[in-house]
Scaffold this motif. Structure first.
Motif, mmCIF file in Angstrom:
data_model
loop_
_atom_site.group_PDB
_atom_site.id
_atom_site.type_symbol
_atom_site.label_atom_id
_atom_site.label_comp_id
_atom_site.label_asym_id
_atom_site.label_seq_id
_atom_site.Cartn_x
_atom_site.Cartn_y
_atom_site.Cartn_z
ATOM 1 N N ARG A 334 0.837 -1.210 0.000
ATOM 2 C CA ARG A 334 0.000 0.000 0.000
ATOM 3 C C ARG A 334 0.867 1.254 0.000
ATOM 4 O O ARG A 334 0.535 2.236 -0.647
ATOM 5 C CB ARG A 334 -1.012 0.011 1.161
ATOM 6 C CG ARG A 334 -0.431 0.222 2.524
ATOM 7 C CD ARG A 334 -1.501 0.519 3.581
ATOM 8 N NE ARG A 334 -1.747 1.950 3.708
ATOM 9 C CZ ARG A 334 -2.395 2.492 4.727
ATOM 10 N NH1 ARG A 334 -2.917 1.746 5.679
ATOM 11 N NH2 ARG A 334 -2.563 3.795 4.796
ATOM 12 N N THR A 335 2.003 1.198 0.718
ATOM 13 C CA THR A 335 2.882 2.368 0.777
ATOM 14 C C THR A 335 3.499 2.626 -0.591
ATOM 15 O O THR A 335 3.551 3.774 -1.059
ATOM 16 C CB THR A 335 3.992 2.137 1.828
ATOM 17 O OG1 THR A 335 3.372 1.819 3.078
ATOM 18 C CG2 THR A 335 4.849 3.367 2.003
ATOM 19 N N ALA A 336 3.966 1.560 -1.229
ATOM 20 C CA ALA A 336 4.607 1.709 -2.543
ATOM 21 C C ALA A 336 3.609 2.251 -3.559
ATOM 22 O O ALA A 336 3.929 3.155 -4.344
ATOM 23 C CB ALA A 336 5.162 0.361 -3.005
ATOM 24 N N ILE A 337 2.400 1.728 -3.533
ATOM 25 C CA ILE A 337 1.418 2.166 -4.545
ATOM 26 C C ILE A 337 0.943 3.591 -4.247
ATOM 27 O O ILE A 337 0.732 4.387 -5.178
ATOM 28 C CB ILE A 337 0.276 1.133 -4.674
ATOM 29 C CG1 ILE A 337 0.859 -0.121 -5.350
ATOM 30 C CG2 ILE A 337 -0.902 1.706 -5.464
ATOM 31 C CD1 ILE A 337 -0.089 -1.242 -5.631
ATOM 32 N N GLU A 338 0.850 3.948 -2.981
ATOM 33 C CA GLU A 338 0.512 5.345 -2.665
ATOM 34 C C GLU A 338 1.586 6.275 -3.257
ATOM 35 O O GLU A 338 1.280 7.281 -3.901
ATOM 36 C CB GLU A 338 0.416 5.561 -1.151
ATOM 37 C CG GLU A 338 0.003 6.997 -0.808
ATOM 38 C CD GLU A 338 0.295 7.408 0.628
ATOM 39 O OE1 GLU A 338 0.796 6.585 1.412
ATOM 40 O OE2 GLU A 338 0.037 8.575 0.956
#
Ligand SMILES: Cc1cc2nc3c(=O)[nH]c(=O)nc-3n(C[C@H](O)[C@H](O)[C@H](O)COP(=O)(O)OP(=O)(O)OC[C@H]3O[C@@H](n4cnc5c(N)ncnc54)[C@H](O)[C@@H]3O)c2cc1C
Length: 403
Positions: A334-338
């Protein structure tokens, strides 16, 4: 078939919304792959239609009719209950890609669809067999599900009554699909503090909606209103699982990969539209535009690698569970895609310039929707959890997530 009016009790400027009950039962999509392909085929239609529901109080009702007709609203049910088995760990990549396709069609539809899928997965995981069969039947009949957990100071409580039933009091905020979701899965606090899930038969027990809550930057068409359940009653068959099950790991944090997939869909839409815009203007020879497009392509494709990694991790975890690693991995996804989405947005804006940010070009809507939808709970805590996991585990980096 007549369209029953539900949720007639509203406050603020909420409209008395209605849910179209399905006119037909559709044949199930035969596999997760078929669901993915159906979503891919639907995405351009969703995209073309998106401006029409992009208003406060709006909702993509017609679009959910399309999802229902194609079998996507039952795809997360097991095959033996008339679904496509999209919730199976082996189908994880198809599930994430299905969500991404819907998100690239219309992020608001993607948000509500993800809530529907989440509710169907939760009821399968924590429901008793009879309950699962009942709620699967409700999904087959076309009911739209959602998950409403977020609340403010006046959250929802569940009071046991002498007749074995329970009375609800209080409100949820950000209830996406309010007025259209007829089987919301909500959480409520028991007198002993336990956090209990329930699925409200909202066509009979109809909550009051406050649309004045939803004056958002973007994601207008999700109808994420404040919803007041005060005075409604449920029976013990409406309660799902045991207190605390909602937050059980790795499923709670693991679900973040699903909203990340929907978000990535919007980044893909921005990429595709930017390329179309530059082609239409004949601005494809400029080295700076090419460089930016190259960077955007790299970012979007990196997001797809993260979806692949999430699916691979889930399939492996089904055989050798390691809940802590799964939570940390989902938090990385989720952090990478954000971060990918946050980098794609200004690149696209620089490519298309001020003129590209005028309607009817889609960029201003895509920008509003994605910027708002990227605000998910505790983004920094999610990343800190990855750091904590890495600090507490001695494996070298190449083995950290793969054992
Ligand atoms: C379009 C949309 C649809 C939604 N639909 C639903 C839905 O259907 N159902 C549902 O349950 N929810 C829904 N939500 C709510 C969503 O799941 C999140 O709860 C919400 O987006 C988080 O809001 P926030 O950014 O204000 O969170 P916060 O958690 O308040 O985060 C804001 C910032 O504050 C920080 N922070 C958090 N806690 C603290 C603290 N104690 N002290 C200091 N800083 C803190 C965070 O790290 C972050 O930087 C929806 C949200 C959106 C945008």
């Amino acid at each position: 078939m007549p369209v029953p009016e539900i949720f007639a009790s509203t406050v603020g400027s909420a409209s008395s919304a209605s849910l179209k009950k399905p006119s037909l039962q559709h044949p199930p999509l035969p596999s997760g792959k078929a669901a993915e392909e159906a979503a891919a085929a639907l995405a351009p239609r969703l995209f073309a239609q998106a401006p029409h529901s992009d208003q406060e109080g709006g909702f993509p009702t017609e679009e959910f009719g399309w999802l229902r007709e194609t079998g996507l609203l039952t795809a997360a049910l097991p095959i033996e209950l008339g679904g496509s088995g999209l919730g199976e760990p082996a189908q994880a990549l198809s599930l994430l890609r299905t969500l991404r396709h819907i998100g690239r069609g219309n992020l608001a539809v993607g948000r509500v669809f993800e809530g529907h899928v989440n509710a169907l997965l939760l009821m399968q995981r924590f429901g008793r067999p009879q309950q699962v069969a009942h709620w699967a039947e409700m999904a087959q009949k076309g009911h739209l599900f959602g998950v409403w957990n977020t609340e403010a100071h006046d959250g929802v409580t569940l009071e046991p009554l002498e007749n074995g039933r329970y009375r609800l009091q209080g409100s949820k905020t950000f209830g996406s699909g309010a007025g259209h979701v007829t089987r919301p899965l909500l959480t409520a606090k028991l007198p002993d503090g336990g956090w209990q899930m329930l699925i409200l038969p909202a066509t009979e027990q109809t909550p009051a909606l406050d649309a004045s809550f939803w004056r958002p930057l973007g994601m207008r068409a999700t109808a994420s209103f404040r919803v007041d359940f005060t005075g409604l009653e449920v029976g013990s068959d409406d309660l799902l699982g045991h207190p605390g099950d909602y937050y059980r790991q790795p499923w709670f944090s693991g679900g973040a990969t699903r909203f990340a997939a929907v978000q990535l869909g919007a980044a893909e839409a921005i990429f595709d539209e930017t390329r179309r815009f530059l082609n239409a203007l004949g601005r494809t020879d400029d080295p700076y535009q090419r460089q930016r497009l190259g960077e955007m392509a790299l970012l979007v494709e990196s997001g797809n690698h993260w979806l692949q990694a999430a699916a691979t991790h889930e399939a492996r975890a089904a055989d050798t569970p390691n809940p802590e690693a799964s939570v940390a991995h989902a938090n990385m996804v989720r952090t990478a895609i954000e971060e990918i989405c946050l980098r794609v947005l200004p690149l696209a804006e620089r490519c298309v310039g001020a003129r590209g940010l005028l309607r009817p070009e889609p960029f201003e809507r895509l920008h509003r929707d994605l910027t708002h939808y990227l605000r998910q709970p505790a983004p920094d805590a999610a990343q800190a959890d990855v750091g904590r996991f890495a600090l507490q585990n001695p494996q070298l980096a190449y083995r950290l997530w793969h054992e």
